[in-house]
Design an enzyme around this catalytic site. Structure first.
Site, PDB file in Angstrom:
ATOM      1  N   ASP A   9      39.200  37.620  43.575  1.00 42.74           N
ATOM      2  CA  ASP A   9      39.727  38.215  42.298  1.00 42.74           C
ATOM      3  C   ASP A   9      41.050  38.836  42.426  1.00 42.74           C
ATOM      4  O   ASP A   9      41.306  38.813  43.494  1.00 42.74           O
ATOM      5  CB  ASP A   9      38.480  39.352  42.092  1.00 42.74           C
ATOM      6  CG  ASP A   9      38.995  40.121  40.913  1.00 42.74           C
ATOM      7  OD1 ASP A   9      39.349  39.785  39.882  1.00 42.74           O
ATOM      8  OD2 ASP A   9      39.029  41.368  40.927  1.00 42.74           O
ATOM      9  N   LEU A  10      41.762  39.183  41.412  1.00 40.00           N
ATOM     10  CA  LEU A  10      43.181  39.625  41.688  1.00 40.00           C
ATOM     11  C   LEU A  10      43.071  41.294  41.670  1.00 40.00           C
ATOM     12  O   LEU A  10      43.527  41.913  42.754  1.00 40.00           O
ATOM     13  CB  LEU A  10      43.917  39.044  40.541  1.00 40.00           C
ATOM     14  CG  LEU A  10      45.327  39.770  40.787  1.00 40.00           C
ATOM     15  CD1 LEU A  10      46.332  38.989  41.936  1.00 40.00           C
ATOM     16  CD2 LEU A  10      46.128  39.234  39.622  1.00 40.00           C
ATOM     17  N   ASP A  11      43.001  41.839  40.381  1.00 36.73           N
ATOM     18  CA  ASP A  11      43.061  43.362  40.137  1.00 36.73           C
ATOM     19  C   ASP A  11      42.034  43.977  40.941  1.00 36.73           C
ATOM     20  O   ASP A  11      40.822  43.801  40.978  1.00 36.73           O
ATOM     21  CB  ASP A  11      42.994  43.572  38.591  1.00 36.73           C
ATOM     22  CG  ASP A  11      44.013  42.790  37.765  1.00 36.73           C
ATOM     23  OD1 ASP A  11      45.396  43.028  38.414  1.00 36.73           O
ATOM     24  OD2 ASP A  11      43.709  42.170  36.795  1.00 36.73           O
ATOM     25  N   THR A  17      46.187  47.135  40.762  1.00 32.96           N
ATOM     26  CA  THR A  17      46.814  47.263  39.340  1.00 32.96           C
ATOM     27  C   THR A  17      46.104  47.867  38.362  1.00 32.96           C
ATOM     28  O   THR A  17      46.401  48.385  37.299  1.00 32.96           O
ATOM     29  CB  THR A  17      46.816  45.726  38.727  1.00 32.96           C
ATOM     30  OG1 THR A  17      45.716  45.077  39.157  1.00 32.96           O
ATOM     31  CG2 THR A  17      48.222  44.917  39.035  1.00 32.96           C
ATOM     32  N   LYS A  45      37.090  47.568  34.501  1.00 33.17           N
ATOM     33  CA  LYS A  45      37.332  46.839  35.658  1.00 33.17           C
ATOM     34  C   LYS A  45      36.675  45.281  35.465  1.00 33.17           C
ATOM     35  O   LYS A  45      35.640  45.254  35.387  1.00 33.17           O
ATOM     36  CB  LYS A  45      36.855  47.351  37.011  1.00 33.17           C
ATOM     37  CG  LYS A  45      37.764  48.508  37.374  1.00 33.17           C
ATOM     38  CD  LYS A  45      37.424  48.547  38.806  1.00 33.17           C
ATOM     39  CE  LYS A  45      38.528  50.024  38.958  1.00 33.17           C
ATOM     40  NZ  LYS A  45      38.217  50.359  40.475  1.00 33.17           N
ATOM     41  N   SER A 114      40.643  35.372  38.213  1.00 33.73           N
ATOM     42  CA  SER A 114      40.699  36.561  37.684  1.00 33.73           C
ATOM     43  C   SER A 114      40.539  36.499  36.013  1.00 33.73           C
ATOM     44  O   SER A 114      40.754  35.358  35.585  1.00 33.73           O
ATOM     45  CB  SER A 114      42.491  36.682  38.043  1.00 33.73           C
ATOM     46  OG  SER A 114      42.556  37.977  37.160  1.00 33.73           O
ATOM     47  N   ALA A 115      40.266  37.682  35.649  1.00 32.03           N
ATOM     48  CA  ALA A 115      40.277  37.636  34.100  1.00 32.03           C
ATOM     49  C   ALA A 115      41.321  38.083  33.663  1.00 32.03           C
ATOM     50  O   ALA A 115      41.641  37.987  32.378  1.00 32.03           O
ATOM     51  CB  ALA A 115      39.303  38.864  33.708  1.00 32.03           C
ATOM     52  N   LYS A 145      33.845  37.368  32.704  1.00 33.99           N
ATOM     53  CA  LYS A 145      32.715  38.028  33.748  1.00 33.99           C
ATOM     54  C   LYS A 145      31.969  38.894  33.066  1.00 33.99           C
ATOM     55  O   LYS A 145      32.475  39.574  32.194  1.00 33.99           O
ATOM     56  CB  LYS A 145      33.488  38.614  34.675  1.00 33.99           C
ATOM     57  CG  LYS A 145      34.350  37.588  35.758  1.00 33.99           C
ATOM     58  CD  LYS A 145      35.220  38.395  36.800  1.00 33.99           C
ATOM     59  CE  LYS A 145      36.168  37.559  37.311  1.00 33.99           C
ATOM     60  NZ  LYS A 145      37.302  38.290  38.146  1.00 33.99           N
ATOM     61  N   GLU A 169      35.367  40.196  45.347  1.00 34.43           N
ATOM     62  CA  GLU A 169      35.201  41.141  43.996  1.00 34.43           C
ATOM     63  C   GLU A 169      35.274  42.347  44.126  1.00 34.43           C
ATOM     64  O   GLU A 169      34.359  42.962  44.825  1.00 34.43           O
ATOM     65  CB  GLU A 169      34.039  40.447  42.958  1.00 34.43           C
ATOM     66  CG  GLU A 169      34.384  39.556  41.781  1.00 34.43           C
ATOM     67  CD  GLU A 169      35.109  40.252  40.733  1.00 34.43           C
ATOM     68  OE1 GLU A 169      35.305  41.413  40.725  1.00 34.43           O
ATOM     69  OE2 GLU A 169      35.737  39.421  39.984  1.00 34.43           O
ATOM     70  N   ASP A 170      35.799  43.408  43.132  1.00 33.64           N
ATOM     71  CA  ASP A 170      35.618  44.677  43.246  1.00 33.64           C
ATOM     72  C   ASP A 170      34.862  45.168  42.044  1.00 33.64           C
ATOM     73  O   ASP A 170      34.791  46.448  41.894  1.00 33.64           O
ATOM     74  CB  ASP A 170      37.052  45.477  43.195  1.00 33.64           C
ATOM     75  CG  ASP A 170      37.865  45.337  41.914  1.00 33.64           C
ATOM     76  OD1 ASP A 170      37.915  44.136  41.343  1.00 33.64           O
ATOM     77  OD2 ASP A 170      38.358  46.412  41.461  1.00 33.64           O
TER      78      ASP A 170
HETATM   79  C1  BG6 Z   1      41.090  42.282  35.025  1.00 38.00           C
HETATM   80  C2  BG6 Z   1      41.063  43.742  35.244  1.00 38.00           C
HETATM   81  O1  BG6 Z   1      41.291  41.560  36.240  1.00 38.00           O
HETATM   82  O2  BG6 Z   1      41.786  41.580  34.202  1.00 38.00           O
HETATM   83  C3  BG6 Z   1      40.810  44.220  33.828  1.00 38.00           C
HETATM   84  O3  BG6 Z   1      40.135  44.275  36.059  1.00 38.00           O
HETATM   85  C4  BG6 Z   1      41.625  43.555  32.857  1.00 38.00           C
HETATM   86  O4  BG6 Z   1      40.925  45.878  34.011  1.00 38.00           O
HETATM   87  C5  BG6 Z   1      41.641  42.207  32.411  1.00 38.00           C
HETATM   88  O5  BG6 Z   1      41.389  43.970  31.385  1.00 38.00           O
HETATM   89  C6  BG6 Z   1      42.449  41.565  31.611  1.00 38.00           C
HETATM   90  O6  BG6 Z   1      43.601  41.646  32.283  1.00 38.00           O
HETATM   91  P1  BG6 Z   1      45.133  41.381  31.494  1.00 38.00           P
HETATM   92  O7  BG6 Z   1      46.101  41.349  32.428  1.00 38.00           O
HETATM   93  O8  BG6 Z   1      44.831  39.796  30.962  1.00 38.00           O
HETATM   94  O9  BG6 Z   1      45.200  42.180  30.367  1.00 38.00           O
HETATM   95 MG    MG Z   2      39.130  43.205  39.831  1.00 37.60          MG
END
Ligand code: BG6
Ligand code: MG
Length: 218
Positions: A9-11, A17, A45, A114-115, A145, A169-170
């Site tokens: 996962d990224l964030d 972030t 998250k 990542s989302a 997710k 994943e967090d």
């Molecule tokens: C996830 C974050 O990785 O990405 C969420 O944990 C965030 O907080 C989601 O809303 C979507 O991110 P973005 O950058 O497309 O607005």
């Molecule tokens: Mg995350």
């Protein structure tokens, strides 16, 4: 050599972030008179941008027109991108590079799941883009997710069976997605929050090569 698929996962796993998402959502919530604190931010998250705004509106008991919804999403993202623009390698979370290097040396599959629709931009800002053989992000999936789509797409692109994949994943939603995909789920964060994960580490500094070797050879 055994080749497993490691999906990051990224964030909250590679970079912190969440603090920038928080600042941007808080400003937006304030502008529409909705209370927003770190507790609410926690619940966002792993949640997509659309779903996040839906939740904020729900918490504030607000209904808005479709075009206002789109405007608010764009405002939030512009604000967020302002923060992202200041990012560099110093924002990579501790020992992420060490784990990536270890997996590269062991010739493992490395993917991002990542989302975020900003994932590619962020990976380039922190100079990690080149380490990912596969990137699946918010632009590539329909279901967010806890739906396993993002991780299953990553496994497919890596050409590795889901059972042979490990997810870092967090978020609770992300751990659930990994479990539903039949992958090994590794939580990065609080064990009490991530209790559905197969393993939990507070961060990568506590994950040693012994653990990684064990998982590769499992
Ligand atoms: C996830 C974050 O990785 O990405 C969420 O944990 C965030 O907080 C989601 O809303 C979507 O991110 P973005 O950058 O497309 O607005
Ligand atoms: Mg995350």
């Amino acid at each position: 050599m055994i080749k497993k698929g490691f999906i990051f996962d990224l964030d909250g796993v590679i970079v912190d972030t969440a603090k920038y998402h928080y600042l941007a959502w808080k400003k937006l919530a304030q502008s529409i008179d909705v209370h927003f604190s770190e507790a609410e931010n926690e619940q966002l998250k792993g949640v997509s941008r659309v779903k996040s705004l839906e939740k904020i509106l729900e918490w504030g008991n607000k209904t808005i027109e479709e075009d206002t919804f789109m405007e608010l999403m764009a405002l939030k993202n512009n604000d967020y991108l302002g923060y992202i623009n200041t990012m560099d390698e110093s924002e990579i979370l501790p020992d992420v590079q060490k784990v990536l290097q270890f997996l590269i040396e062991k010739e493992q599959g490395i993917a991002l799941g990542s989302a975020s629709k900003n994932a590619r931009t962020i990976l380039k800002k922190v100079d990690l883009f080149q380490h990912f053989e596969v990137i699946v992000d918010g632009n590539d999936v329909i279901k967010g997710k806890p739906n396993p789509e993002v991780f299953l797409s990553a496994a497919k692109a890596l050409n590795i069976q889901p059972e042979q994949c490990i997810v870092f994943e967090d978020s609770v939603a992300g751990i659930q997605a990994a479990n539903t995909a039949n992958m090994i789920s590794v939580g990065i964060g609080e064990p009490s929050v991530l209790h559905e994960a197969d393993y939990v580490f507070p961060d990568f500094t506590k994950m040693d090569s012994e653990f990684l070797n064990e998982i590769i050879n499992k």
